[in-house]
Design an enzyme around this catalytic site. Structure first.
Site, PDB file in Angstrom:
ATOM      1  N   ASN A 145       0.820  -1.204   0.000  1.00  0.00           N
ATOM      2  CA  ASN A 145       0.000   0.000   0.000  1.00  0.00           C
ATOM      3  C   ASN A 145       0.860   1.262   0.000  1.00  0.00           C
ATOM      4  OD1 ASN A 145       0.836   0.022   2.718  1.00  0.00           O
ATOM      5  ND2 ASN A 145      -1.092  -0.904   3.403  1.00  0.00           N
ATOM      6  N   GLY A 182      -4.340  -5.039   3.946  1.00  0.00           N
ATOM      7  CA  GLY A 182      -4.423  -3.637   3.570  1.00  0.00           C
ATOM      8  C   GLY A 182      -3.761  -3.244   2.268  1.00  0.00           C
ATOM      9  N   HIS A 257     -20.351 -17.417  -9.733  1.00  0.00           N
ATOM     10  CA  HIS A 257     -21.154 -17.095  -8.564  1.00  0.00           C
ATOM     11  C   HIS A 257     -20.948 -15.623  -8.217  1.00  0.00           C
ATOM     12  CE1 HIS A 257     -17.165 -18.520  -7.247  1.00  0.00           C
ATOM     13  NE2 HIS A 257     -17.231 -17.494  -6.410  1.00  0.00           N
ATOM     14  N   ARG A 336      -8.798 -13.577 -16.460  1.00  0.00           N
ATOM     15  CA  ARG A 336      -8.691 -14.923 -15.914  1.00  0.00           C
ATOM     16  C   ARG A 336     -10.057 -15.235 -15.343  1.00  0.00           C
ATOM     17  NH1 ARG A 336      -9.774 -17.164 -10.635  1.00  0.00           N
ATOM     18  NH2 ARG A 336      -8.456 -18.978 -10.314  1.00  0.00           N
ATOM     19  N   ASP A 338     -12.722 -17.327 -13.240  1.00  0.00           N
ATOM     20  CA  ASP A 338     -12.783 -18.179 -12.054  1.00  0.00           C
ATOM     21  C   ASP A 338     -13.801 -19.307 -12.222  1.00  0.00           C
ATOM     22  OD1 ASP A 338     -11.939 -18.474  -9.207  1.00  0.00           O
ATOM     23  OD2 ASP A 338     -14.057 -18.119  -8.819  1.00  0.00           O
ATOM     24  N   GLU A 367      -9.860 -20.878 -15.296  1.00  0.00           N
ATOM     25  CA  GLU A 367      -9.415 -21.645 -14.133  1.00  0.00           C
ATOM     26  C   GLU A 367     -10.029 -23.040 -14.210  1.00  0.00           C
ATOM     27  OE1 GLU A 367      -9.586 -21.990  -9.278  1.00  0.00           O
ATOM     28  OE2 GLU A 367     -11.245 -21.144 -10.416  1.00  0.00           O
ATOM     29  N   HIS A 433      -2.605 -18.472  -5.237  1.00  0.00           N
ATOM     30  CA  HIS A 433      -3.380 -18.064  -4.069  1.00  0.00           C
ATOM     31  C   HIS A 433      -4.222 -19.196  -3.514  1.00  0.00           C
ATOM     32  CE1 HIS A 433      -6.203 -17.880  -7.365  1.00  0.00           C
ATOM     33  NE2 HIS A 433      -7.208 -17.754  -6.525  1.00  0.00           N
ATOM     34  N   ASP A 434      -4.294 -20.337  -4.230  1.00  0.00           N
ATOM     35  CA  ASP A 434      -5.159 -21.446  -3.824  1.00  0.00           C
ATOM     36  C   ASP A 434      -4.407 -22.685  -3.354  1.00  0.00           C
ATOM     37  OD1 ASP A 434      -7.720 -20.399  -4.078  1.00  0.00           O
ATOM     38  OD2 ASP A 434      -7.833 -20.818  -6.216  1.00  0.00           O
ATOM     39  N   ARG A 482      -0.945 -16.683   1.526  1.00  0.00           N
ATOM     40  CA  ARG A 482      -1.363 -15.346   1.103  1.00  0.00           C
ATOM     41  C   ARG A 482      -0.756 -14.287   2.018  1.00  0.00           C
ATOM     42  NH1 ARG A 482      -7.898 -16.472   0.132  1.00  0.00           N
ATOM     43  NH2 ARG A 482      -7.630 -18.089  -1.477  1.00  0.00           N
TER      44      ARG A 482
END
Length: 588
Positions: A145, A182, A257, A336, A338, A367, A433-434, A482
Site C-alpha cells: 500500500n 491492507g 457465482h 482470468r 474463475d 481456471e 493463491h489457492d 497469502r
C-alpha cells in the site's frame, strides 16, 4: 504391432491447422513399438483418379509412460486434405486409415482420414503476445500500500453507503467490505518499477471488484472497485503505468457465482420466487434459507457465494457487459475466469465474442484444474491455469517422488494433450493463491525450489510467478501462502544502483533475459535428450528455426559431468553440474 495402442483422431490435438497452409498431424502408438511412420496425403477433391498422394516421413517427437508420439507438419496447397498412415515395426507393415488397418489399400479417398476444409475461422486465434509474456501473479490485499511497504491497517472493515434502492423504492442498507493486510491498487502502482526490474511483462490480479470478503471472490458490484483496494482512477493509473513499461494487465472475473450482497440475490432473499431476479440463479427453492449448508446451489456449498444462472439471457448480457466495460474503462489486456469448468460452454462462447469485439487480442485464461481440451478449441479460452504442471513439479522437484524419466514422461504427456499453440500459451506456475507455497513443498530447501523455477522459465508454456516467491515466502495454510509481501527482504537484495542482486530475484531476472533472447524458449519444440534416474541428470532441447538451445538440470544431491557420450550435441565440450543446478547452453 500393438494395434490396440495406435490412435489418431481427426480434427483434434492429433490433427489441427497452425496456418491456412500448414497442418500438424500426429499419431500415438505403444512405446518402443513402431520403427517408422509415414503419412500419405493429398487433395481430397482432386480431379485425378486414382488420387495422387504425397509422402511425408513422421518424426518421433515424444514418449510418455505408455506411448510414443509421431508428428509431421505439412505445408499444403490444398484447403481439403485426406490422408492415411503406413506403420512399420520389426515384423510387419500396415496401412492405417479411416476404417482401421489393412495390408493393402483398395478403398477410395472417402474412407481415408479427412481434414474437410482448412477454414481460417477455425484456426486457433491466440494473441501473439501471449507466448512472450512472463506473468507476475498478485493477491492485491497482500502486496503493498506504499512504495516497498505494506503497512498493516488497523481498520479491517469499511462501511459502504449504498444509495441504490430495491424494486419497491426502499433504500438498501449499508454494506461492509473487508480487508486483511491492507494492500491497494496504489500500492501495486508504487512498485511497478520493482516488477519491471524483475523483467516481468504481465501482471495478473486476483479480484479487485467490490466484495464482502478480503479475498474478493464474493462480488457485490462488478462495476465498482472495492474501496478497500482503491477506485477506478487507481486502476486506470495502474494500467497506464504498466502499459508505459510494456506490461500487460489481466483481471480476475468471477462469473460462476456472486456474493450474498449482490443486488439480485438480495432481492431474491427478500422476495423469494416473486423476485424478478429469481431465475438469475442456477437453482433456488421457493424461499431461501440463508444458512450453512445452503439449500440453494452455491460455490462449494458456501452460502455467501450463490451460483449464477449463466443460461439466463439476462445474466449473459449482464456479465458480458462486465467483461467489455473494464476493457473500455481501463484498457485491460485479459481476463482470468474463475471456476470456469462449472459454467456452460455457450456462455463462454458468447463472452469471448463480446470481449474480442472490443479488443481483438484480449487474452482469456480459464481456471480449470483438470484436462481442459474441450474449453481450448478456439471458441472459448486461449489458455487455462496449468495445475498439471504444478503437480508434476511439486512431486518431482519438491517432494522427490518422481524419477527423472517419470517426470519427463508425464511432462510430455501433458504437452501433447493439446494442439501445440495451446500448450505454448498454458499458464504454468508452481504455486498460487489457492495452493501452498512451493518452498513449503520443498521443506524449505531453496536450491530445490530454485531449480524448479529454472525449469518453469525453460519449459513449454507461459511462466507465472506468485508474488513473494522471489523472496522465499513459505506457507501451507491459506493465510500463510497469502502472507504479506516481504519488502524488507526485497530491500536487502538491492544495491546502490538499484539492481536486484543475490537470491532468487536476480536469477529470475537472468532467466527472463534468456527467454527474451531465445525465441526457442518461448516458441520452440521440446525434445528429451537424456534422462538418468540414478544421478538425477536431465537434458532437453528447445528449437525454433535456427535458434537451438540445450537445457541441463541436475536434480540430484551430487555433482554430475556430462560429455558428448551422453549428449552428442555437446561434441567436444562437457558440462559439469553441481547438485540442484540448472544451466542453458546455446547450440549454434
Amino acid at each position: 504391432m500393438e494395434k490396440e495402442a495406435i490412435l489418431h483422431i481427426p480434427l483434434s490435438q492429433f490433427a489441427f491447422a497452425e496456418k491456412e497452409d500448414r497442418l500438424v498431424i500426429r499419431i500415438r502408438c505403444k512405446k518402443d513399438d513402431l520403427k517408422r511412420c509415414v503419412l500419405y496425403w493429398g487433395d481430397r477433391v482432386a480431379m485425378e483418379e486414382p488420387l495422387p498422394v504425397k509422402q511425408s516421413e513422421m518424426e518421433h517427437v515424444a514418449s510418455d509412460m505408455l506411448y510414443d508420439y509421431y508428428e509431421v507438419k505439412i505445408t499444403s496447397p490444398y484447403t481439403r486434405v485426406c490422408y492415411y498412415f503406413r506403420l512399420e515395426d520389426d515384423t510387419e507393415s500396415l496401412y492405417y486409415y479411416g476404417r482401421g488397418f489393412a495390408e493393402k489399400l483398395s478403398c477410395g479417398r472417402a474412407e481415408y482420414f479427412q481434414f474437410p476444409y482448412i477454414r481460417r475461422e477455425d484456426i486457433l486465434d491466440i494473441p501473439e503476445w501471449a507466448e512472450d509474456i512472463v506473468m507476475y501473479h498478485i493477491f492485491p490485499d497482500s502486496f503493498a500500500n506504499d512504495r516497498r511497504e505494506l503497512k498493516e491497517k488497523a481498520t479491517r472493515h469499511m462501511l459502504l453507503p449504498d444509495k441504490k434502492s430495491d424494486s419497491n423504492g426502499k433504500i438498501l442498507p449499508d454494506r461492509i467490505c473487508k480487508n486483511h493486510l491492507g494492500g491497494t491498487l496504489k500500492g501495486i502502482c508504487e512498485n511497478i518499477d520493482y516488477i519491471e526490474k524483475l523483467g516481468i511483462n504481465c501482471i495478473y490480479l486476483n479480484p479487485i471488484f467490490e466484495a464482502a470478503s478480503y479475498h474478493k471472490y464474493d462480488t457485490i458490484d462488478y462495476f465498482e472497485i472495492d474501496p478497500c483496494l482503491g477506485n477506478k482512477v487507481d486502476l486506470k493509473e495502474l494500467v497506464q503505468q504498466c502499459h508505459k513499461r510494456g506490461i500487460r494487465v489481466i483481471l480476475d472475473g468471477v462469473f460462476n457465482h456472486c456474493g450474498a450482497d449482490f443486488f439480485a440475490f438480495r432481492d431474491v432473499r427478500q422476495k423469494g420466487k416473486a423476485s424478478r431476479y429469481y431465475n438469475w440463479f442456477y437453482y433456488l427453492p421457493e424461499t431461501i434459507q440463508y444458512a450453512d449448508p445452503p439449500d440453494y446451489e452455491a460455490f462449494a456449498y458456501v452460502k455467501e457465494m450463490p451460483k449464477l444462472n449463466t443460461g439466463n439471457p439476462e445474466v449473459v448480457e449482464y456479465l458480458c457487459n462486465v467483461g467489455t466495460y473494464w476493457i473500455r474503462e481501463a484498457d485491460i489486456d485479459g481476463w482470468r475466469l474463475d471456476v470456469a469448468n462449472e459454467i456452460n460452454h455457450e456462455f463462454w462462447r458468447t463472452f469471448r465474442h463480446a470481449v474480442r469485439a472490443v479488443k481483438e487480442d484480449l487474452f482469456l485464461i480459464g481456471e480449470i484444474w483438470e484436462e481442459a481440451g474441450i474449453w481450448l478449441q478456439g471458441d472459448q479460452f486461449d489458455s487455462t491455469m496449468n495445475y498439471t504442471f504444478s503437480y508434476l513439479c511439486r512431486d518431482f522437484f519438491g517432494k522427490g517422488e518422481l524419477s527423472v524419466s517419470e517426470f519427463d514422461a508425464q511432462m510430455q504427456q501433458m504437452i501433447y494433450r493439446y494442439p501445440w499453440q495451446v500448450s505454448l500459451a498454458q499458464m504454468n506456475f508452481l504455486d498460487s493463491h489457492d495452493i501452498p507455497r512451493f518452498l513449503s513443498y520443498c521443506n524449505g530447501n531453496r536450491k530445490r525450489m530454485e531449480l524448479a523455477f529454472f525449469y518453469l522459465f525453460m519449459g513449454v508454456g507461459v511462466p507465472s510467478v506468485f508474488y513473494g516467491d522471489e523472496v522465499y515466502i513459505e506457507g501451507m495454510k491459506e493465510l500463510e501462502y497469502r502472507a504479506a509481501m516481504d519488502w524488507q527482504a526485497v530491500m536487502e537484495q538491492q544495491i546502490e544502483n538499484n539492481r536486484l542482486q543475490g537470491n532468487l530475484a536476480e536469477k529470475f531476472s537472468c532467466w527472463i533475459v534468456l527467454r527474451k533472447e531465445h525465441v526457442a524458449l518461448r516458441k520452440g519444440n521440446y525434445r528429451t535428450i537424456y534422462c538418468n534416474d540414478i544421478t538425477g541428470a536431465y537434458v532437453f532441447s528447445r528449437s525454433f528455426g535456427d535458434d537451438k538451445v540445450l537445457i541441463f538440470l541436475n536434480t540430484g544431491t551430487g555433482s554430475v559431468t556430462l560429455t558428448s557420450v551422453e549428449v552428442p550435441q555437446l561434441q567436444k565440450e562437457k558440462i559439469i553440474l553441481s547438485s540442484y543446478e540448472g544451466k542453458l547452453l546455446a547450440v549454434l
